[in-house]
Design a protein around this motif. Structure first.
Motif, short mmCIF file in Angstrom:
data_model
loop_
_atom_site.label_atom_id
_atom_site.label_comp_id
_atom_site.label_asym_id
_atom_site.label_seq_id
_atom_site.Cartn_x
_atom_site.Cartn_y
_atom_site.Cartn_z
N TYR A 32 0.83 -1.21 0.00
CA TYR A 32 0.00 0.00 0.00
C TYR A 32 0.86 1.25 0.00
CZ TYR A 32 1.18 1.03 4.83
OH TYR A 32 1.88 1.35 5.97
N PHE A 33 0.27 2.31 -0.53
CA PHE A 33 0.83 3.66 -0.35
C PHE A 33 -0.28 4.51 0.25
CE2 PHE A 33 1.30 7.99 -2.36
CZ PHE A 33 2.17 8.46 -1.39
N SER A 34 0.04 5.25 1.29
CA SER A 34 -0.97 6.08 1.93
C SER A 34 -0.29 7.30 2.52
CB SER A 34 -1.66 5.28 3.04
OG SER A 34 -2.67 6.04 3.63
N ALA A 35 -0.88 8.47 2.31
CA ALA A 35 -0.31 9.69 2.89
C ALA A 35 -1.18 10.19 4.03
CB ALA A 35 -0.20 10.77 1.82
N THR A 36 -2.50 10.02 3.89
CA THR A 36 -3.39 10.56 4.92
C THR A 36 -4.28 9.48 5.55
OG1 THR A 36 -4.85 11.31 3.12
CG2 THR A 36 -3.42 12.95 4.11
N GLN B 287 0.43 17.48 6.65
CA GLN B 287 -0.64 16.95 7.51
C GLN B 287 -0.11 16.37 8.81
OE1 GLN B 287 -3.36 17.93 6.79
NE2 GLN B 287 -4.01 17.60 4.69
N TRP B 288 1.15 15.88 8.81
CA TRP B 288 1.66 15.18 9.99
C TRP B 288 2.66 15.98 10.81
CZ3 TRP B 288 -1.13 11.37 11.68
CH2 TRP B 288 -1.88 10.61 10.78
N CYS B 289 3.01 17.19 10.39
CA CYS B 289 3.98 17.98 11.17
C CYS B 289 3.42 18.19 12.59
CB CYS B 289 4.23 19.33 10.50
SG CYS B 289 5.10 20.48 11.60
N PRO B 290 4.12 17.73 13.62
CA PRO B 290 3.58 17.82 14.99
C PRO B 290 3.37 19.27 15.44
CG PRO B 290 5.48 16.35 14.91
CD PRO B 290 5.43 17.04 13.58
N LYS B 291 4.04 20.21 14.81
CA LYS B 291 3.89 21.62 15.22
C LYS B 291 3.00 22.41 14.26
CE LYS B 291 6.20 21.52 18.89
NZ LYS B 291 5.53 21.84 20.14
N ASN B 292 2.43 21.74 13.28
CA ASN B 292 1.61 22.42 12.27
C ASN B 292 2.36 23.62 11.69
OD1 ASN B 292 -0.54 23.05 10.66
ND2 ASN B 292 -1.85 23.83 12.29
N ALA B 293 3.63 23.36 11.37
CA ALA B 293 4.51 24.47 10.94
C ALA B 293 4.62 24.57 9.42
CB ALA B 293 5.90 24.26 11.55
N ILE B 294 3.97 23.63 8.70
CA ILE B 294 4.10 23.64 7.24
C ILE B 294 2.80 24.11 6.61
CG2 ILE B 294 4.59 22.23 5.19
CD1 ILE B 294 6.23 20.36 6.95
N GLN B 295 2.93 25.07 5.70
CA GLN B 295 1.75 25.54 4.96
C GLN B 295 2.02 25.44 3.47
OE1 GLN B 295 1.97 29.10 7.00
NE2 GLN B 295 0.61 28.41 8.65
N TYR B 296 0.94 25.48 2.71
CA TYR B 296 1.09 25.45 1.26
C TYR B 296 0.52 26.73 0.69
CZ TYR B 296 1.67 23.57 -3.36
OH TYR B 296 2.11 23.38 -4.65
N LYS B 297 1.35 27.45 -0.08
CA LYS B 297 0.88 28.70 -0.69
C LYS B 297 -0.34 28.43 -1.55
CE LYS B 297 5.38 30.67 -1.48
NZ LYS B 297 6.38 30.83 -2.54
N GLY B 298 -1.38 29.21 -1.37
CA GLY B 298 -2.58 29.05 -2.20
C GLY B 298 -3.59 28.08 -1.63
N SER B 299 -3.32 27.51 -0.45
CA SER B 299 -4.32 26.59 0.12
C SER B 299 -5.47 27.40 0.71
CB SER B 299 -3.69 25.67 1.16
OG SER B 299 -3.08 26.41 2.16
N SER C 135 -5.46 17.48 8.66
CA SER C 135 -6.49 16.44 8.79
C SER C 135 -6.00 15.14 8.16
CB SER C 135 -7.79 16.89 8.11
OG SER C 135 -7.55 17.15 6.75
N HIS C 136 -6.62 14.05 8.57
CA HIS C 136 -6.28 12.72 8.05
C HIS C 136 -7.37 11.75 8.45
CE1 HIS C 136 -5.18 11.89 12.19
NE2 HIS C 136 -4.40 12.96 12.17
N HIS C 137 -7.29 10.52 7.97
CA HIS C 137 -8.27 9.50 8.33
C HIS C 137 -8.34 9.37 9.86
CE1 HIS C 137 -9.99 5.52 8.95
NE2 HIS C 137 -10.54 5.65 7.76
N PRO C 138 -9.54 9.25 10.43
CA PRO C 138 -9.66 9.27 11.90
C PRO C 138 -8.87 8.18 12.61
CG PRO C 138 -11.78 8.74 10.84
CD PRO C 138 -10.85 9.21 9.76
N GLU C 139 -8.61 7.05 11.94
CA GLU C 139 -7.88 5.98 12.64
C GLU C 139 -6.37 6.01 12.38
OE1 GLU C 139 -9.45 2.06 12.80
OE2 GLU C 139 -11.51 2.78 12.87
N ALA C 140 -5.93 6.96 11.54
CA ALA C 140 -4.49 7.01 11.21
C ALA C 140 -3.71 7.67 12.35
CB ALA C 140 -4.30 7.79 9.92
N LYS C 141 -2.51 7.14 12.58
CA LYS C 141 -1.64 7.68 13.64
C LYS C 141 -0.29 8.03 13.01
CE LYS C 141 -4.25 6.46 17.33
NZ LYS C 141 -5.48 6.50 16.55
#
Ligand SMILES: Cc1cc2nc3c(=O)[nH]c(=O)nc-3n(C[C@H](O)[C@H](O)[C@H](O)COP(=O)(O)O)c2cc1C
Ligand code: SF4
Ligand code: SF4
Length: 263
Positions: free
Chosen positions: A7-11, A231-243, A250-256
């Protein structure tokens, strides 16, 4: 029956699907594609499964590279589940063709629609247009689960699911250029002052596309555009220009987070 599910999964959607299918089968190993792609990949087993997100109306770069690399044979029962946001187009046909070139076949393959966790808005003309011509949207994995399991368990054949012909044709046409363009989309990532140099982004990136240089992440233009780092940065320090201004991590509720640490 020995089974391997790659599998490949990001979120988290695909990881959830891969694990749920594995729970229903015996003697099954669930294997992360980014974790093994640069190794000598063991594809032995009577059943082989692939679970992946659909990116730009086709296979993500890493999945395509993985399929090109592995050895399979015609005696293996091969199945796939593509998770998507509603415009899967001809992705499973792309996979089937690739497998046939290797002397194997895609015996059963399914599309499911899950929540999309990208910070970008889908409300752009091309995406809206593709959505309109794709036809009926796939059902969710939860809704498809009993049927998918029944077919896989009994090694039945199931025709590769797909969107309507015009969407498949255009999706295939657009996919090559779009997926190539993803590699440099990382030029738009910004890291803010909340970054504490924890290196999590470097450790989860499926393409090893982030290097911590002088204490800050630097993107290397070999991006999958999967948004795992953001999505996974523990400090929420990454943003995307234009988002979207109201986009939240956010991510799937069961993902860790621990499920995505690769190195
Ligand atoms: C860069 C990118 C491109 C995407 N392209 C498509 C697409 O062409 N069609 C579609 O239906 N969904 C598309 N999606 C949505 C994902 O396929 C969907 O959210 C998937 O379930 C994510 O799986 P994951 O949570 O395991 O990473 C895209 C998502 C991303 C991040
Ligand atoms: S994961 Fe976030 S906090 Fe950690 S190094 Fe990367 S950007 Fe900085
Ligand atoms: S840099 Fe971020 S978006 Fe690009 S492949 Fe790595 S984790 Fe995914």
């Amino acid at each position: 029956m020995a089974t391997k599910i790659f599998y490949f999964s990001a979120t988290g959607n695909c990881l959830f699907v891969a694990r749920k299918i594995a729970d229903e089968l015996s003697n099954t190993t669930v294997i992360s594609i980014p974790q093994v792609i640069n190794t000598d990949i063991d594809t032995s087993g009577e059943m082989i499964g692939f679970v992946f997100p659909i990116y730009a109306w086709g296979l993500p770069n890493i999945v395509e590279d993985f399929i090109k690399k592995i050895k399979l044979n015609k005696d293996q029962y091969i199945f796939a589940v593509g998770t998507c946001g509603g415009t899967p187009c001809g992705t499973l046909l792309q996979l089937k063709k690739m497998l046939q070139k290797k002397g194997a076949d895609l015996n059963a393959s399914f599309l499911v629609k899950e929540n999309s966790y990208t910070p970008l808005s889908n409300d752009v003309p091309l995406i809206r247009f593709m959505m309109n011509i794709a036809g009926k949207q796939p059902l969710s994995f939860k809704e498809r689960f009993p049927q998918i399991i029944e077919i896989i368990k009994n090694n039945q054949k199931h025709k590769a699911e797909r969107s309507k012909p015009l969407a498949n044709f255009l999706g295939t046409l657009l996919h090559g250029a779009a997926i190539k363009s993803f590699k440099t989309m990382d030029n738009n990532f910004i890291v803010n002052e909340k970054c504490n140099q924890c290196q999590t982004c470097e450790k989860i990136c499926p393409q090893q596309n982030i290097k911590i240089i002088d204490g800050k992440p630097k993107w290397q233009n070999n991006c999958e555009f999967c948004f795992s780092c953001l999505q996974w940065c523990p400090k929420n320090a990454i943003q995307y220009k234009g988002s979207s201004p109201d986009a939240k991590q956010s991510h799937h509720p069961e993902a860790k987070l621990k499920d995505f640490i690769l190195r």
